[in-house]
Write an enzyme that holds these catalytic residues in place. Structure first.
Site, mmCIF file in Angstrom:
data_model
loop_
_atom_site.group_PDB
_atom_site.id
_atom_site.type_symbol
_atom_site.label_atom_id
_atom_site.label_comp_id
_atom_site.label_asym_id
_atom_site.label_seq_id
_atom_site.Cartn_x
_atom_site.Cartn_y
_atom_site.Cartn_z
ATOM 1 N N TYR A 129 0.868 -1.179 0.000
ATOM 2 C CA TYR A 129 0.000 0.000 0.000
ATOM 3 C C TYR A 129 0.908 1.233 0.000
ATOM 4 C CZ TYR A 129 -4.208 2.587 1.500
ATOM 5 O OH TYR A 129 -5.260 3.456 1.579
ATOM 6 N N ARG A 157 -6.228 10.325 -10.692
ATOM 7 C CA ARG A 157 -5.618 10.981 -9.524
ATOM 8 C C ARG A 157 -5.105 9.895 -8.590
ATOM 9 N NH1 ARG A 157 -5.801 10.096 -4.799
ATOM 10 N NH2 ARG A 157 -7.714 10.880 -3.890
ATOM 11 N N LYS A 159 -5.843 -1.998 -2.667
ATOM 12 C CA LYS A 159 -6.977 -1.747 -1.766
ATOM 13 C C LYS A 159 -7.717 -3.057 -1.489
ATOM 14 C CE LYS A 159 -7.077 2.878 -1.337
ATOM 15 N NZ LYS A 159 -7.263 3.705 -0.158
ATOM 16 N N GLU A 176 -12.239 4.818 -6.521
ATOM 17 C CA GLU A 176 -10.945 5.116 -5.917
ATOM 18 C C GLU A 176 -10.082 5.919 -6.887
ATOM 19 O OE1 GLU A 176 -10.192 3.600 -2.642
ATOM 20 O OE2 GLU A 176 -8.726 5.223 -2.767
ATOM 21 N N ASP A 177 -9.571 7.004 -6.399
ATOM 22 C CA ASP A 177 -8.575 7.798 -7.115
ATOM 23 C C ASP A 177 -9.032 8.265 -8.505
ATOM 24 O OD1 ASP A 177 -7.256 7.374 -4.779
ATOM 25 O OD2 ASP A 177 -5.422 6.594 -5.657
ATOM 26 N N ASP A 210 -14.089 6.174 -1.620
ATOM 27 C CA ASP A 210 -13.137 6.054 -0.513
ATOM 28 C C ASP A 210 -12.421 7.375 -0.232
ATOM 29 O OD1 ASP A 210 -11.647 4.625 1.381
ATOM 30 O OD2 ASP A 210 -10.047 4.252 -0.061
ATOM 31 N N ASP A 211 -12.100 8.115 -1.283
ATOM 32 C CA ASP A 211 -11.331 9.359 -1.095
ATOM 33 C C ASP A 211 -12.188 10.455 -0.465
ATOM 34 O OD1 ASP A 211 -8.854 8.429 -2.397
ATOM 35 O OD2 ASP A 211 -10.212 8.186 -4.089
ATOM 36 N N ASN A 260 -0.629 11.558 0.220
ATOM 37 C CA ASN A 260 0.166 10.364 -0.078
ATOM 38 C C ASN A 260 0.795 10.499 -1.452
ATOM 39 O OD1 ASN A 260 -0.686 8.955 2.287
ATOM 40 N ND2 ASN A 260 -2.665 8.598 1.304
HETATM 41 N N1 LIG Z 1 -4.745 9.797 4.063
HETATM 42 C C1 LIG Z 1 -5.745 9.360 3.354
HETATM 43 O O1 LIG Z 1 -6.447 8.417 3.731
HETATM 44 C C2 LIG Z 1 -6.059 10.001 2.055
HETATM 45 C C3 LIG Z 1 -5.199 10.870 1.480
HETATM 46 N N2 LIG Z 1 -5.498 11.460 0.290
HETATM 47 C C4 LIG Z 1 -4.495 12.326 -0.300
HETATM 48 O O2 LIG Z 1 -4.984 13.641 -0.351
HETATM 49 C C5 LIG Z 1 -4.408 14.291 -1.467
HETATM 50 C C6 LIG Z 1 -5.487 15.036 -2.203
HETATM 51 O O3 LIG Z 1 -6.442 14.132 -2.676
HETATM 52 P P1 LIG Z 1 -7.827 14.681 -3.267
HETATM 53 O O4 LIG Z 1 -8.515 15.550 -2.310
HETATM 54 O O5 LIG Z 1 -8.542 13.521 -3.790
HETATM 55 O O6 LIG Z 1 -7.293 15.543 -4.497
HETATM 56 P P2 LIG Z 1 -8.023 16.689 -5.276
HETATM 57 O O7 LIG Z 1 -7.294 16.845 -6.545
HETATM 58 O O8 LIG Z 1 -9.476 16.446 -5.308
HETATM 59 O O9 LIG Z 1 -7.778 17.998 -4.366
HETATM 60 C C7 LIG Z 1 -6.552 18.607 -4.194
HETATM 61 C C8 LIG Z 1 -6.786 19.971 -3.619
HETATM 62 O O10 LIG Z 1 -5.535 20.521 -3.254
HETATM 63 C C9 LIG Z 1 -5.444 21.828 -3.785
HETATM 64 N N3 LIG Z 1 -4.051 22.183 -4.050
HETATM 65 C C10 LIG Z 1 -3.223 21.683 -4.970
HETATM 66 N N4 LIG Z 1 -2.015 22.285 -4.885
HETATM 67 C C11 LIG Z 1 -2.108 23.172 -3.891
HETATM 68 C C12 LIG Z 1 -1.203 24.095 -3.324
HETATM 69 N N5 LIG Z 1 0.044 24.192 -3.754
HETATM 70 N N6 LIG Z 1 -1.646 24.862 -2.317
HETATM 71 C C13 LIG Z 1 -2.902 24.768 -1.865
HETATM 72 N N7 LIG Z 1 -3.792 23.897 -2.347
HETATM 73 C C14 LIG Z 1 -3.400 23.104 -3.358
HETATM 74 C C15 LIG Z 1 -6.266 21.798 -5.060
HETATM 75 O O11 LIG Z 1 -6.603 23.129 -5.383
HETATM 76 P P3 LIG Z 1 -7.433 23.530 -6.699
HETATM 77 O O12 LIG Z 1 -8.817 23.018 -6.427
HETATM 78 O O13 LIG Z 1 -7.358 24.993 -6.713
HETATM 79 O O14 LIG Z 1 -6.786 22.842 -7.832
HETATM 80 C C16 LIG Z 1 -7.444 20.951 -4.585
HETATM 81 O O15 LIG Z 1 -8.371 21.735 -3.907
HETATM 82 C C17 LIG Z 1 -3.688 13.237 -2.265
HETATM 83 O O16 LIG Z 1 -2.300 13.319 -2.011
HETATM 84 C C18 LIG Z 1 -4.188 11.939 -1.712
HETATM 85 O O17 LIG Z 1 -3.211 10.936 -1.730
HETATM 86 C C19 LIG Z 1 -6.678 11.244 -0.354
HETATM 87 C C20 LIG Z 1 -7.574 10.367 0.170
HETATM 88 C C21 LIG Z 1 -7.299 9.634 1.393
HETATM 89 C C1 LIG Z 2 -5.269 6.708 0.771
HETATM 90 C C2 LIG Z 2 -5.930 7.091 -0.453
HETATM 91 O O1 LIG Z 2 -7.009 6.606 -0.751
HETATM 92 C C3 LIG Z 2 -5.318 8.064 -1.314
HETATM 93 O O2 LIG Z 2 -4.279 8.605 -0.966
HETATM 94 O O3 LIG Z 2 -5.878 8.310 -2.381
HETATM 95 MG MG LIG Z 3 -7.507 6.919 -2.769
#
Ligand SMILES: NC(=O)C1=CN([C@@H]2O[C@H](COP(=O)(O)OP(=O)(O)OC[C@H]3O[C@@H](n4cnc5c(N)ncnc54)[C@H](OP(=O)(O)O)[C@@H]3O)[C@@H](O)[C@H]2O)C=CC1
Ligand SMILES: CC(=O)C(=O)O
Ligand SMILES: [Mg+2]
Length: 590
Positions: free
Chosen positions: A138, A191, A209, A281-282, A304-305, A446
């Site tokens: 993972y 993503r 997963k 997912e993603d 999941d996200d 991540n």
């Molecule tokens: N720990 C966990 O269980 C999980 C972790 N994650 C992690 O979270 C991260 C984001 O995932 P997700 O929400 O799906 O992604 P998205 O693409 O949906 O969202 C990313 C967000 O971050 C913003 N962003 C990007 N660059 C910057 C920056 N330099 N400064 C400020 N904001 C920024 C984007 O802004 P804009 O909208 O303006 O482009 C957007 O709002 C990934 O790395 C993923 O691995 C996700 C799910 C689960």
């Molecule tokens: C953990 C997870 O689902 C992610 O980083 O997208």
């Molecule tokens: Mg994910």
């Protein structure tokens, strides 16, 4: 009917005399009886593997653990060296071998080879050594594996559905050898973690997963189906990579994309029925929210996200209150990142506060602020915001930088969900520490390279005061003679137990209250001993017990909401969930 249960389940915990009380009717799993003359069916046969084929069948192979009797009965004489090993000794040997690899990717490929060779031994290793092997199968290693998937490609895993299969998706599903699928994890690769568009190579994510669904949540491996939908990629590097395994063109969008997804969702329901859980997912956020909302009233879908991450973070916040004090409603939340994870978490926090305080969610949202790539989300930006950001556009003057937003909002909790590493700078962490005795800092992005800060940075810059958890694991940190153990705020705590809860209750739809139920159950598993170490999540070592409690709480909510189809309700849901879990121990062959 037993086929709707996981592993048959333990009927003794049911509040019923009649063991045939589940469902009813006759399964036509191959669709042969219901097919009309012009519909094609697959001529499935069931055969008994023996000899050479048995050794090459990962579901039944035991390698050197085949007993003398089995070697005689199954034509294995001469095909194996004489020694007979126990599963424990095989496990010891493999763990020893794995630990010799210094390159994480080599451990990953060794684990994938094992999964393809001897499935039960793979899961035995993963279950018994979960803390050590989770980072291998993972995050973070699966991220690197996806980036290099074309180069390390060996045997295909999972099902690939590309634009080439448009109009034939049902037939493609029928090519998968298992019929009784209970969970599908599907990605379109746009993503992948915080690594962006990895196209078809995102397959590592559904595969990883689902291996956690089995190891952590106890679902049978044969009931799990990883799927990658390939509509192309906008990743130039991959398009120019001679080893790339996917369609070599830009991503299809709009109607072409929507039609393929619609055909996929319809075919899944047609082939596996309406109780198959489809975990998105993603996907990139421009599709993720849309798919979730479009299919949540017709299918059993879970993102999941958006939802799993929300539930795991809410659990961490509930348990963190024991360390930082106050109620959830007393805190102020600031997010860096306003996408799937950020807005999903924000919405569940607002919902929980709303339930606790009996205040409308429109009000409770005001405690929560988000920063995206353009700065703080404020009312004056509303015209240009995507729909999922609009509820978070509060009255405030524009703020461009995170540090300024921290100073302006004065959050007690800072959550990173941006996918961009090193964004929680020394100044940001110091500002959090100057505002709070115990700043709560969650760096969720991540893999490790994208983490908003490291555990060491969080503890050092806050002078040992931060309560810290991250999406990818960090080692314990020694700061001024004290050891700080960072927790892992990852949806892997939630989705396996959540999915198990849906399946054992025969849920037909997902509801937000089920996410809250999962959060409560996870938070309740954090012990005093964990709190003393500053942990807001329990260790993964006990994850099967944790998953059983999450599953039970989720299932209880499914029954309460009238969304369960497995009736009657088992009396003791924790015991029932445990009794349904897959065991990786070898079976004896006649
Ligand atoms: N720990 C966990 O269980 C999980 C972790 N994650 C992690 O979270 C991260 C984001 O995932 P997700 O929400 O799906 O992604 P998205 O693409 O949906 O969202 C990313 C967000 O971050 C913003 N962003 C990007 N660059 C910057 C920056 N330099 N400064 C400020 N904001 C920024 C984007 O802004 P804009 O909208 O303006 O482009 C957007 O709002 C990934 O790395 C993923 O691995 C996700 C799910 C689960
Ligand atoms: C953990 C997870 O689902 C992610 O980083 O997208
Ligand atoms: Mg994910």
């Amino acid at each position: 009917m037993a086929s709707t249960l996981i592993n048959g389940g333990d009927y003794s915990v049911l509040d019923m005399d009649n063991k045939a009380g589940y469902g009813g009717g006759v399964d036509d799993v191959y669709g042969e009886d219901s097919a009309t003359e012009d519909q094609l069916v697959t001529p499935w046969t069931v055969s008994v593997a023996s000899g050479y084929n048995l050794l090459r069948d990962p579901h039944h192979n035991k390698g050197l653990a085949f007993t003398e009797k089995e070697r005689d009965a199954h034509y294995l004489r001469g095909l194996l060296p004489p020694a007979v090993l126990t599963q424990e000794l095989q496990e010891k040997r493999l763990m020893h071998n794995l630990r010799q690899y210094e390159v994480p990717l080599h451990r990953y490929t060794a684990m994938m080879d094992l999964q393809e060779r001897n499935e039960r031994l793979f899961y035995k290793l993963l279950i018994d050594n979960v803390e050590e092997l989770l980072p291998v199968v993972y995050t973070p290693t699966v991220g690197e594996a996806c980036q290099k998937y074309g180069s390390i490609f060996r045997r295909p895993q999972g099902l690939y559905i590309s634009l080439k299969e448009k109009g034939k998706i049902l037939e493609v599903l029928k090519n998968w050898p298992e019929r009784n699928i209970q969970v599908i994890v599907v990605t379109d690769g746009e993503r992948i973690l915080g690594l962006g568009d990895l196209g078809c190579q995102g397959m590592g994510i559904p595969v990883g997963k689902l291996s956690l669904y089995t190891a952590l949540g106890g679902l049978r491996p044969s009931a799990c189906l990883p799927i990658t939908i390939d509509v192309g990629t906008n990743n130039e590097k991959l398009l120019n990579d001679e080893f790339y395994i996917g369609l070599r063109h830009k991503r299809a969008t709009g109607q072409e994309y929507a039609e393929l997804l619609e055909e996929f969702m319809t075919a899944v329901k047609q082939n596996y029925g309406e109780k198959v859980l489809i975990q998105f997912e993603d996907f990139a956020n421009h599709n993720a929210f849309e798919l979730l909302s479009r299919y949540s009233s017709s299918h059993l879908v879970f993102n999941d996200d958006i939802q799993g991450t929300a539930s795991v973070v809410l659990a961490g916040l509930i348990s963190a209150l024991k360390l930082v004090g106050g109620k959830l409603a007393d805190h102020n939340f600031l997010f860096l990142g306003a996408g799937e994870a950020g807005t999903g978490i924000a919405e569940l926090i607002a919902l929980e506060i709303s339930k606790q305080t009996k205040t409308p969610v429109e009000e409770t949202r005001k405690k929560i602020w988000l920063v995206d790539s353009k700065g703080l989300i404020v009312k004056s930006r509303i015209g240009s915001l995507q729909h999922f950001k609009r509820p978070w556009a509060h009255e405030h003057e524009p703020v461009k930088e995170l540090l300024d937003a921290v100073k302006a909002i004065k959050p007690t909790v800072l959550i990173g969900s941006s996918g961009v590493g090193k964004t929680f700078t020394k100044e940001v962490v110091e500002a959090m520490a100057s505002l709070n005795e115990k700043p709560l800092i969650l760096a969720l992005s991540n893999p490790t390279s994208q983490s908003e800060c490291t555990a060491e940075e969080a503890y050092t810059w806050s002078k040992g005061r931060a309560i810290f958890a991250s999406g990818s694991p960090f080692d314990p940190v020694n700061y001024e003679g004290k050891v700080f153990v960072p927790g892992q705020a990852n949806n892997a705590y939630i989705f396996p137990g959540f999915g198990l809860g849906l399946i054992i209750s025969g849920a037909i739809r997902v509801h937000d209250d089920m996410l809250l139920a999962a959060s409560e159950a996870l938070a309740a598993q954090v012990s005093e001993e964990n709190y003393e170490k500053g942990l807001i999540y329990p260790p993964f070592t006990n994850i099967r017990k944790i998953s059983a409690h999450i599953a039970a709480n989720v299932a209880a909510k499914v029954y309460e909401l009238g969304l369960a189809s497995h009736l009657p309700r088992p009396k003791d849901l924790v015991k029932y969930a445990e009794s349904c879990m897959y065991s990786p121990l070898y079976r004896s062959y006649r």
